[in-house]
Design a protein around this motif. Structure first.
Motif, PDB file in Angstrom:
ATOM      1  N   THR A 210      45.911  14.701  52.748  1.00 22.73           N
ATOM      2  CA  THR A 210      44.477  14.813  52.578  1.00 22.73           C
ATOM      3  C   THR A 210      43.776  13.571  53.104  1.00 22.73           C
ATOM      4  O   THR A 210      42.722  13.646  53.739  1.00 22.73           O
ATOM      5  CB  THR A 210      44.131  14.982  51.093  1.00 22.73           C
ATOM      6  N   GLU A 211      44.390  12.474  52.832  1.00 28.45           N
ATOM      7  CA  GLU A 211      43.785  11.239  53.335  1.00 28.45           C
ATOM      8  C   GLU A 211      43.709  11.271  54.852  1.00 28.45           C
ATOM      9  O   GLU A 211      42.684  10.965  55.441  1.00 28.45           O
ATOM     10  CB  GLU A 211      44.607  10.047  52.872  1.00 28.45           C
ATOM     11  N   PHE A 212      44.780  11.643  55.460  1.00 27.81           N
ATOM     12  CA  PHE A 212      44.773  11.744  56.923  1.00 27.81           C
ATOM     13  C   PHE A 212      43.734  12.748  57.386  1.00 27.81           C
ATOM     14  O   PHE A 212      43.023  12.540  58.362  1.00 27.81           O
ATOM     15  CB  PHE A 212      46.158  12.184  57.429  1.00 27.81           C
ATOM     16  N   ARG A 213      43.661  13.853  56.656  1.00 27.35           N
ATOM     17  CA  ARG A 213      42.741  14.899  57.058  1.00 27.35           C
ATOM     18  C   ARG A 213      41.292  14.411  56.907  1.00 27.35           C
ATOM     19  O   ARG A 213      40.432  14.708  57.723  1.00 27.35           O
ATOM     20  CB  ARG A 213      42.987  16.140  56.203  1.00 27.35           C
ATOM     21  N   ASP A 214      41.056  13.659  55.875  1.00 28.87           N
ATOM     22  CA  ASP A 214      39.707  13.135  55.674  1.00 28.87           C
ATOM     23  C   ASP A 214      39.286  12.245  56.820  1.00 28.87           C
ATOM     24  O   ASP A 214      38.120  12.183  57.194  1.00 28.87           O
ATOM     25  CB  ASP A 214      39.644  12.331  54.374  1.00 28.87           C
ATOM     26  N   HIS A 215      40.229  11.543  57.339  1.00 23.35           N
ATOM     27  CA  HIS A 215      39.902  10.631  58.437  1.00 23.35           C
ATOM     28  C   HIS A 215      40.038  11.306  59.780  1.00 23.35           C
ATOM     29  O   HIS A 215      40.019  10.656  60.807  1.00 23.35           O
ATOM     30  CB  HIS A 215      40.811   9.405  58.383  1.00 23.35           C
ATOM     31  N   LYS A 216      40.261  12.600  59.747  1.00 27.41           N
ATOM     32  CA  LYS A 216      40.369  13.389  60.976  1.00 27.41           C
ATOM     33  C   LYS A 216      41.553  12.952  61.828  1.00 27.41           C
ATOM     34  O   LYS A 216      41.559  13.138  63.030  1.00 27.41           O
ATOM     35  CB  LYS A 216      39.086  13.292  61.822  1.00 27.41           C
ATOM     36  N   VAL A 217      42.501  12.312  61.168  1.00 31.68           N
ATOM     37  CA  VAL A 217      43.673  11.910  61.937  1.00 31.68           C
ATOM     38  C   VAL A 217      44.597  13.106  62.133  1.00 31.68           C
ATOM     39  O   VAL A 217      45.173  13.302  63.184  1.00 31.68           O
ATOM     40  CB  VAL A 217      44.406  10.760  61.226  1.00 31.68           C
ATOM     41  N   ILE A 218      44.689  13.888  61.082  1.00 30.67           N
ATOM     42  CA  ILE A 218      45.533  15.067  61.139  1.00 30.67           C
ATOM     43  C   ILE A 218      44.672  16.300  60.864  1.00 30.67           C
ATOM     44  O   ILE A 218      43.820  16.267  59.977  1.00 30.67           O
ATOM     45  CB  ILE A 218      46.681  14.972  60.103  1.00 30.67           C
ATOM     46  N   GLN A 219      44.879  17.303  61.628  1.00 30.35           N
ATOM     47  CA  GLN A 219      44.156  18.540  61.390  1.00 30.35           C
ATOM     48  C   GLN A 219      45.139  19.629  61.017  1.00 30.35           C
ATOM     49  O   GLN A 219      46.289  19.632  61.469  1.00 30.35           O
ATOM     50  CB  GLN A 219      43.371  18.945  62.639  1.00 30.35           C
ATOM     51  N   SER A 220      44.680  20.539  60.191  1.00 26.01           N
ATOM     52  CA  SER A 220      45.583  21.627  59.815  1.00 26.01           C
ATOM     53  C   SER A 220      44.932  22.969  60.126  1.00 26.01           C
ATOM     54  O   SER A 220      43.717  23.076  60.235  1.00 26.01           O
ATOM     55  CB  SER A 220      45.962  21.528  58.341  1.00 26.01           C
ATOM     56  N   ARG A 221      45.759  23.964  60.220  1.00 27.81           N
ATOM     57  CA  ARG A 221      45.291  25.276  60.663  1.00 27.81           C
ATOM     58  C   ARG A 221      46.165  26.313  59.974  1.00 27.81           C
ATOM     59  O   ARG A 221      47.365  26.080  59.743  1.00 27.81           O
ATOM     60  CB  ARG A 221      45.449  25.348  62.175  1.00 27.81           C
ATOM     61  N   HIS A 222      45.576  27.402  59.644  1.00 24.47           N
ATOM     62  CA  HIS A 222      46.364  28.464  59.025  1.00 24.47           C
ATOM     63  C   HIS A 222      46.648  29.533  60.046  1.00 24.47           C
ATOM     64  O   HIS A 222      45.733  30.063  60.664  1.00 24.47           O
ATOM     65  CB  HIS A 222      45.623  29.054  57.834  1.00 24.47           C
ATOM     66  N   ALA A 223      47.889  29.814  60.197  1.00 28.85           N
ATOM     67  CA  ALA A 223      48.270  30.897  61.101  1.00 28.85           C
ATOM     68  C   ALA A 223      47.915  32.227  60.435  1.00 28.85           C
ATOM     69  O   ALA A 223      47.726  32.282  59.214  1.00 28.85           O
ATOM     70  CB  ALA A 223      49.757  30.821  61.409  1.00 28.85           C
ATOM     71  N   PRO A 224      47.822  33.263  61.205  1.00 31.03           N
ATOM     72  CA  PRO A 224      47.483  34.568  60.617  1.00 31.03           C
ATOM     73  C   PRO A 224      48.426  34.972  59.498  1.00 31.03           C
ATOM     74  O   PRO A 224      48.026  35.623  58.554  1.00 31.03           O
ATOM     75  CB  PRO A 224      47.607  35.523  61.811  1.00 31.03           C
ATOM     76  N   ASP A 225      49.664  34.572  59.582  1.00 26.74           N
ATOM     77  CA  ASP A 225      50.601  34.963  58.535  1.00 26.74           C
ATOM     78  C   ASP A 225      50.532  34.059  57.311  1.00 26.74           C
ATOM     79  O   ASP A 225      51.314  34.206  56.392  1.00 26.74           O
ATOM     80  CB  ASP A 225      52.029  34.984  59.102  1.00 26.74           C
ATOM     81  N   GLY A 226      49.633  33.140  57.319  1.00 24.93           N
ATOM     82  CA  GLY A 226      49.435  32.325  56.140  1.00 24.93           C
ATOM     83  C   GLY A 226      50.130  30.984  56.180  1.00 24.93           C
ATOM     84  O   GLY A 226      49.819  30.103  55.379  1.00 24.93           O
ATOM     85  N   THR A 227      51.047  30.782  57.115  1.00 27.78           N
ATOM     86  CA  THR A 227      51.706  29.478  57.171  1.00 27.78           C
ATOM     87  C   THR A 227      50.739  28.432  57.700  1.00 27.78           C
ATOM     88  O   THR A 227      49.895  28.720  58.557  1.00 27.78           O
ATOM     89  CB  THR A 227      52.935  29.510  58.079  1.00 27.78           C
ATOM     90  N   GLU A 228      50.900  27.239  57.177  1.00 27.90           N
ATOM     91  CA  GLU A 228      49.985  26.167  57.551  1.00 27.90           C
ATOM     92  C   GLU A 228      50.623  25.330  58.653  1.00 27.90           C
ATOM     93  O   GLU A 228      51.819  25.011  58.596  1.00 27.90           O
ATOM     94  CB  GLU A 228      49.703  25.294  56.333  1.00 27.90           C
ATOM     95  N   PHE A 229      49.826  24.994  59.628  1.00 36.52           N
ATOM     96  CA  PHE A 229      50.302  24.120  60.707  1.00 36.52           C
ATOM     97  C   PHE A 229      49.484  22.856  60.727  1.00 36.52           C
ATOM     98  O   PHE A 229      48.264  22.900  60.541  1.00 36.52           O
ATOM     99  CB  PHE A 229      50.182  24.823  62.060  1.00 36.52           C
ATOM    100  N   VAL A 230      50.127  21.741  60.946  1.00 33.48           N
ATOM    101  CA  VAL A 230      49.383  20.475  61.040  1.00 33.48           C
ATOM    102  C   VAL A 230      49.612  19.870  62.420  1.00 33.48           C
ATOM    103  O   VAL A 230      50.671  20.063  63.014  1.00 33.48           O
ATOM    104  CB  VAL A 230      49.822  19.461  59.959  1.00 33.48           C
ATOM    105  N   HIS A 231      48.631  19.152  62.890  1.00 35.78           N
ATOM    106  CA  HIS A 231      48.825  18.426  64.149  1.00 35.78           C
ATOM    107  C   HIS A 231      47.834  17.274  64.250  1.00 35.78           C
ATOM    108  O   HIS A 231      46.806  17.251  63.560  1.00 35.78           O
ATOM    109  CB  HIS A 231      48.669  19.352  65.352  1.00 35.78           C
ATOM    110  N   ILE A 232      48.172  16.342  65.084  1.00 33.58           N
ATOM    111  CA  ILE A 232      47.280  15.223  65.376  1.00 33.58           C
ATOM    112  C   ILE A 232      46.508  15.585  66.637  1.00 33.58           C
ATOM    113  O   ILE A 232      47.127  15.933  67.642  1.00 33.58           O
ATOM    114  CB  ILE A 232      48.062  13.916  65.599  1.00 33.58           C
ATOM    115  N   PRO A 233      45.210  15.543  66.610  1.00 33.28           N
ATOM    116  CA  PRO A 233      44.446  16.005  67.773  1.00 33.28           C
ATOM    117  C   PRO A 233      44.441  14.997  68.915  1.00 33.28           C
ATOM    118  O   PRO A 233      43.386  14.580  69.392  1.00 33.28           O
ATOM    119  CB  PRO A 233      43.049  16.229  67.209  1.00 33.28           C
TER     120      PRO A 233
END
Lengths: 764, 550
Positions: free
Chosen positions: B513-536
């Motif tokens: 969450t901390e990373f996400r707050d700082h926009k360092v890491i972004q996450s995305r939900h695939a259609p099947d519900g699995t979560e994917f994270v990546h650094i933009p």
């Protein structure tokens, strides 16, 4: 890709920060995208080290080549001379230190092989104070190193930048010692050293040093020492030195280690940075190596007073040179740098610097009577005209005319280039050279007088020279004080002084007395006359009339006399005649000095050979980037001489002064008084508008209000040019301007309030 | 109640999460760092009741958000509850509440509706929700006892809002059953805003109040307008617009350019005489210096280092010199080692490359500031010539006297008035933090613990590996940009756990969450519900970041 930024050209990239352009023949090895740029580049004009033809390009190439030659032949010996001077001055201190190193540990007898026994584990340490001019220290310690090496010691010269940690320090030290030992001993002896040192991953340890030392001792016990110089003591982390001292103490029974600390601040800093226990392991002796003032004095004497240098400095440039030295950092490197740049500038941009060719040959031939040789190449009409245009040359010609009444010659000098070059120019050059000799004599004499005056009145040569350059003889208070001292001298002292003066004349060698002093004063004859007066006061006084002598008696009793010559009241031994003779001697010396120390502006061609571009030196070496940026933004007209921003047609732009929040009456004052210079115009650069608006703000600047002010300025541009720039364009331009301001360091973003920036600079 | 150290460290995170929920509700977060600090203070003073009411708020709010977010909130709730039982002075907390509220409102762009963030009392929240429908942005500034200012857009009437808002505040206070007297001491409008982390803004004993008064007395006179009144522009839009803007003073600038170009020969002469040149003055000096450098490149290798580059690694640049110019292969050691290696090469008599010119654009750039000694070592070598430019107005301060002697500068005024297009291209014009550049990531990483950095490293290394695989597999890279390598959440967690970086999923979540707050890491939900994270960020940039992390 997060950043949609498109690189500007092949030397800009989002992912790459470093580009290498190789010369064309090696293109195969360089990166692909650099190939194109390498092909595009134009070749520089050959044989030309950046020199250009002056006089609007009309200067012949051979003069240009001559300037290049002259620069090299002038600077290279000069640089060597300066380095020698520095070395000579520093040498005394260096010898002191090396003597200390030589004699350290000598009191302890060599008891058995490789074993020095000492009552205490103390490391001999020389603490040298080298002054604040840290830039010169490298040279100083390098010459110390070479001196010590010559004395047969093994040296490690450590710089703090390579010694941030103890392992680094030991590594650096042992590597240097290894090379130094290796260089001394032949391969066979170095065998012992090779065991560890050649291996790649060697454990740098003081134990190695012990082994090496044993190897050295086995070869020859010459009484050499291991000297470790910490050049910039203040730069080392204190803990590192502390630890090092402790480690070294463990070995100092077996290996004679001598430490040399170089200090820039004060001796105190040793006590501040080292712990008490490690200081107690040092056997400290202090040395003072700070000699930069002496060095500069002797450099100035030889360069400018004795005119070793063809180019000398005018008063203003000299002052800037000295200020930089005295008020800034006492750095000789800085002085040499400025001098070099001045000489570079002289030969690069002064078309008449070719005249130096005449002077140079004179000194090469060491001709007597200062014969100035012929100019090697024929000068063009433009060059001759340029010489004639100098003010001092016109003055010289007019004086000649007055003196000789030779109209014909005068006319020829003006009309005929050939005559000017062959008959007039050498005379002027000779006169200039003689003037400088006379000036040197004057300064020498002042030094002689000064040496006999109280210490409080003694000034260094650099100051005397400055007085000599900047003030006329009659105005200078310093000379008057010296003369007052002279007038209090008694006969034996005066005799001594006259001897010294005569000595300084003989030291100077041949002088062309015709031009050396004003009105072609025959200085040696005058001095002779003065000494005769002293030897035989009675005889000379015979010439005086009786009226004079009666007046003399009276004069001793007057009040003014008590003030100007108080010694007369106490000095009963000297007779009136002697006093009168002394008085006359003083008068003669004063006449001589006043004739010698004429302002340099009286010498012909002084415009060329007395360097005047102090502004260039200041901007090149004491640049003020902040002022330049502020001028560019706040007073754009200094850089861009455009019609649009002067604001002649901008009567209606009061709204342009729309101040942001926090702006007070300040802006209205300005617009009424000096409206044109301060009005913010839409035609200005965006950043310039933003900069001018931000000057009206307080510490915090609201970005939105700033934007409003900015857009109110920018919108007027649309009224005129009828280009419909949307709000978003204004916004984008504003943000760019703010970004640039942030980049330049005028504002920084803050968290104190939303969408605010903090202003960082004050004043214009 | 369990109030172990672990929980204490967790609470700030959970508070942050509260904030992030708010953000997800359509509010733009402007300054995340500031928000974090603020919450740290908040939580130190939170009480059980406050905490719980906050949580219920969150839950209520969370209902509007998607399922995942709700899950997170309940996680926080557990975290928060664990703090229950800590006794904190009520009146302090109250003030903090007001403070927090002001901060939160200010913290966002105010683009849409308002929410009192977790800290606000329920009544405020209700009102906030009603306000939301109005789509009015509101500012809450609580002022010293009598004055409380609220600003709704430009047309908001101050007198009206003031009274209304005071009413709200007092209502909220009485609801909590605590005195007003101690409340809001020294909390003036601007000061409430002013969440600088000097800690003086706390309410408290008299001596602390002294400092509050001291600071509030010089309250700034700037207005409360924010840039939210302007339409947001994205980076690319900015660039598109700016590319079209005509340059001013074209003729004069050309003249200036011409005059500067006339000096090329003089610069050449000075370089030959052993001076290194440094250029200052307003305007980008890149173009001129590059064209001068390409002229020099006919005779000798020229190395151009873009000092403004945000992730510039001098070690890399020096390695490049060693490999490409000196054609050696051994590039081990630190920057200082490499510098002295290069120095040694160019001082030795048996070198194949006679001399070299080093062009450093922005030698005062942030990544070069600490390497000035090494650069000066290079410049002290006679056969290495350096051309450098400085732009910061205080740039000369980066050199001490020995460095400056070694550099042997000759200064030249090179005012060009050209826009700093390349130099500021890495800056964020819009102020919109939807995108974080490499510099931002580095900045965030610098303030994190070793564990957190390692967590980042795992993902970054994964992405680099993936991107290399991608490059290898498909040669045509036309549409590949859209598909960045992503890591499944579970795999990521497992990888971190294997390395003992996190012990439980909760800690991992909060770190993420901390990373996400700082926009360092972004996450995305695939259609099947699995979560994917990546650094933009792309693989190369990530590589540079990883190296500069060491």
């Amino acid at each position: 890709m997060v950043d949609a930024y498109k690189p500007l050209d092949e030397l800009d990239s989002v992912t790459e920060s470093t580009f290498i352009l190789m010369p064309q023949q090696k293109n195969g090895r360089s990166k692909g995208n650099t190939t194109t740029s390498a092909q595009r580049k134009k070749p520089m004009t050959a044989s030309d080290y950046g020199y250009v033809q002056l006089l609007q390009g009309k200067e012949p190439t051979e003069s240009m080549e001559l300037r290049k030659q002259l620069f090299e032949s002038t600077w290279n010996p000069l640089e060597k001379h300066l380095m020698d001077t520095e070395h000579k001055v520093n040498n005394a201190g260096i010898i002191e230190v090396s003597k200390f190193v030589d004699t350290s540990y000598t009191t302890i007898e060599l008891k058995e092989k490789g074993q020095l026994s000492r009552p205490f584990a103390e490391i001999a340490t020389a603490v040298t104070f080298a002054g604040v001019n840290t830039g010169d220290h490298t040279k100083l310690f390098e010459s110390l190193q070479s001196q010590l090496t010559a004395n047969g010691h093994y040296i490690a010269l450590l710089e703090s930048q390579y010694c941030t940690t103890l392992p680094n320090m030991l590594k650096s030290m042992l590597e240097q010692l290894y090379t130094s030992i290796h260089a001394r001993l032949d391969l066979e002896a170095a065998q012992g050293l090779n065991t560890g040192a050649t291996a790649k991953s060697i454990a740098y340890d003081m134990g190695l040093l012990h082994i090496w030392w044993n190897a050295i001792e086995a070869r020859s016990s010459t009484g050499s020492r291991i000297v470790i110089i910490l050049q910039d003591f203040e730069g080392f982390p204190p803990m590192v030195i502390d630890d090092f001292v402790r480690i070294a103490t463990g070995y100092c029974h077996t290996v004679p280690i001598v430490l040399v600390f170089g200090l820039a601040t004060s001796y105190e800093c040793i006590h501040q940075s080292l712990t008490k226990s490690s200081i107690s392991m040092l056997n400290v002796e202090r040395f003072n190596l700070q000699r930069s003032k002496q060095c500069i004095d002797s450099a100035i004497y030889s360069l400018f007073v004795q005119s070793t240098s063809i180019l000398t400095f005018g008063a203003e440039a000299y002052k800037s040179l000295m200020d930089q030295f005295l008020l800034y950092d006492f750095s000789i490197t800085g002085f040499v740098k400025k001098l070099k740049y001045a000489i570079m500038d002289f030969f690069y941009s002064q078309p008449l610097s070719i005249l130096a060719a005449m002077v140079k040959m004179e000194s090469n031939d060491s001709c007597k009577h200062g014969v100035i040789s012929e100019f090697p190449i024929r000068l063009t009409h433009d060059q001759i005209e340029l010489i004639r245009m100098q003010k001092s040359v016109r003055l010289f010609l007019e004086q000649q005319l007055q003196k000789t009444k030779d109209q014909q010659r005068f006319r020829q000098a003006i009309s005929s280039d050939e005559f000017f070059q062959e008959a007039v120019l050498p005379v002027m050059m000779r006169q200039l050279a003689s003037y400088r000799q006379g000036y040197c004599l004057g300064i020498d004499m002042l030094l002689a007088i000064q040496s006999m005056s109280p210490e409080s009145l003694q000034k260094p040569i650099r100051t005397l020279h400055y007085y000599g350059l900047s003030q006329t003889f009659s105005d200078c208070m310093n000379w008057k004080t010296l003369f007052a001292v002279m007038r209090r001298m008694k006969a034996p002292e005066m005799k001594q002084l006259l001897l010294k003066l005569q000595l300084s004349i003989t030291n100077l060698g041949e002088i062309d007395w015709e031009f050396a002093a004003k009105d072609s004063l025959d200085i040696p004859a005058l001095l002779l006359q003065a000494s005769k007066l002293l030897e035989d006061p009675e005889e000379s006084s015979k010439e005086d009339t009786e009226a004079n002598s009666s007046e003399q008696k009276k004069r001793i009793r007057t009040r003014t006399d008590m003030e100007s010559r108080p010694f007369l009241l106490f000095d009963n031994e000297s007779s009136d005649q002697i006093l009168r003779a002394l008085d006359k001697c003083c008068g003669i010396v004063e006449t001589i000095l006043s004739a010698c120390l004429q302002p340099y502006q009286t010498a012909p061609l002084y415009e060329i050979f007395y360097y005047r571009h102090s502004f260039l030196l200041d901007t090149t070496f004491s640049a003020q980037p902040r002022a330049a940026v502020q001028t560019a933004l706040g007073r754009t007209e200094y850089y861009i001489n455009c019609d649009c921003c002067t604001g002649k047609s901008q009567s209606k732009s009061n709204a342009a002064d729309a101040s942001i929040a926090g702006g007070d009456g300040h802006s209205s004052d300005e617009s009424s008084d000096e409206d044109d210079g301060y009005r913010v115009m839409s035609s200005m650069h965006d950043t310039s508008i933003a900069y001018r608006l931000h000057q009206e703000c307080g510490r915090l600047i609201n970005l939105y209000d700033w934007y409003s002010a900015f857009s109110s300025v920018v919108e007027k541009e649309d009224e005129r040019s009828c280009s419909a720039s949307g709000q978003s364009e204004v916004q984008a331009r504003f943000m760019r301007a703010v970004e640039e301001m942030r980049y330049l360091g005028f504002v920084k973003s803050t968290q104190r309030k939303t969408d605010h920036v903090v202003r960082l600079t004050w004043g214009a | 109640m369990d109030s172990s150290g672990q929980d204490k460290t967790k609470t700030p995170r959970s508070a942050l999460k509260v904030r992030s929920r708010v953000v997800d509700m359509g509010l733009t977060l402007t300054a995340t760092k500031q928000g974090r600090k603020l919450h740290l203070i908040d939580n130190a003073h939170s009480t059980p009741t406050r905490g719980i009411s906050e949580i219920t708020d969150i839950l209520k709010l969370g209902a509007a958000v998607d399922a995942e977010d709700k899950e997170n909130s309940s996680e926080e709730a557990t975290g928060l509850r664990s703090v229950v039982g800590k006794d904190v002075y009520g009146f302090q907390k109250r003030v903090q509440r007001g403070r927090g509220r002001g901060g939160s409102v200010r913290g966002r762009r105010g683009r849409g509706a308002h929410s009192g963030r977790g800290r606000a009392s329920s009544s405020t929240n209700k009102r906030a929700r009603t306000d939301k429908s109005n789509k009015d942005s509101q500012m809450f500034d609580e002022n010293d006892d009598e004055e409380e200012e609220e600003e709704e857009d430009e047309e908001a009437e101050n007198s009206y809002t003031q009274t209304r808002n005071t009413g709200h505040a007092s209502a909220g206070d009485s609801e909590d059953g605590e005195e007003n007297s101690a409340l809001l001491h020294g909390m003036e409008g601007t000061n409430a805003d002013d969440d600088n982390d000097d800690g003086f803004s706390h309410n408290g004993p008299a001596y602390e109040r002294y400092f509050q008064d001291l600071h509030s007395s010089k309250k700034s006179k700037t207005s409360d307008n924010t840039l939210s009144k302007l339409p947001p522009l994205s980076q690319s839009e900015f660039r598109a617009i700016l590319a079209k803007v005509p340059a001013k003073h074209k003729g004069e600038m050309q003249l200036l350019d011409k005059l500067h170009r006339q000096q090329f020969k003089q610069w050449r002469f000075e370089l030959d005489c052993g001076f290194n040149l440094v250029f200052y003055g307003y305007g980008s000096k890149r173009r001129l210096l590059n064209s001068f450098a390409t002229q020099l490149a006919v005779e000798e290798p020229v190395v151009i280092i873009n000092g403004y580059f945000p992730t510039l690694n001098l070690k890399h640049s020096l390695e490049k010199i060693v490999i490409q110019v000196m054609q050696l292969s051994d590039t081990t050691g630190s920057v200082a080692d490499l510098a002295s290696l290069i120095h040694g090469y160019f001082s030795s008599s048996s070198r194949s490359v006679d001399s070299m010119t080093l062009v450093v654009h922005n030698i005062d750039g942030p990544c070069l500031r600490k390497h000035q000694t090494s650069l000066s070592v290079l410049s002290s070598c006679k056969s290495i010539r350096i051309l450098a430019s400085v732009d910061h107005i205080e740039a000369p301060l980066i050199w001490d006297s020995s460095t400056v002697t070694r550099f042997n500068w000759a200064w030249h005024d090179l005012t060009t008035f050209e826009p700093y297009t390349a130099e500021t291209s890495y800056e964020n014009f819009s102020g919109d933090t939807a995108e974080v550049g490499p510099r931002g990531v580095l900045h965030v990483l610098a303030s994190l613990t070793e564990n957190a950095k390692s967590i980042f490293r795992i993902l970054a290394e994964y992405q680099i590996a993936e991107s290399i695989m991608d490059d290898a597999s498909d040669t045509q890279k036309n549409g590949a940009d859209s598909k960045q390598p992503e890591m499944p959440y579970n795999n990521y967690f497992a990888a971190c756990r294997d390395q003992f970086l996190v012990s439980s999923e909760m800690t991992f979540r909060s770190q993420l969450t901390e990373f996400r707050d700082h926009k360092v890491i972004q996450s995305r939900h695939a259609p099947d519900g699995t979560e994917f994270v990546h650094i933009p960020l792309d693989g190369t940039t990530l590589g540079t970041i990883l190296e500069s992390m060491d």
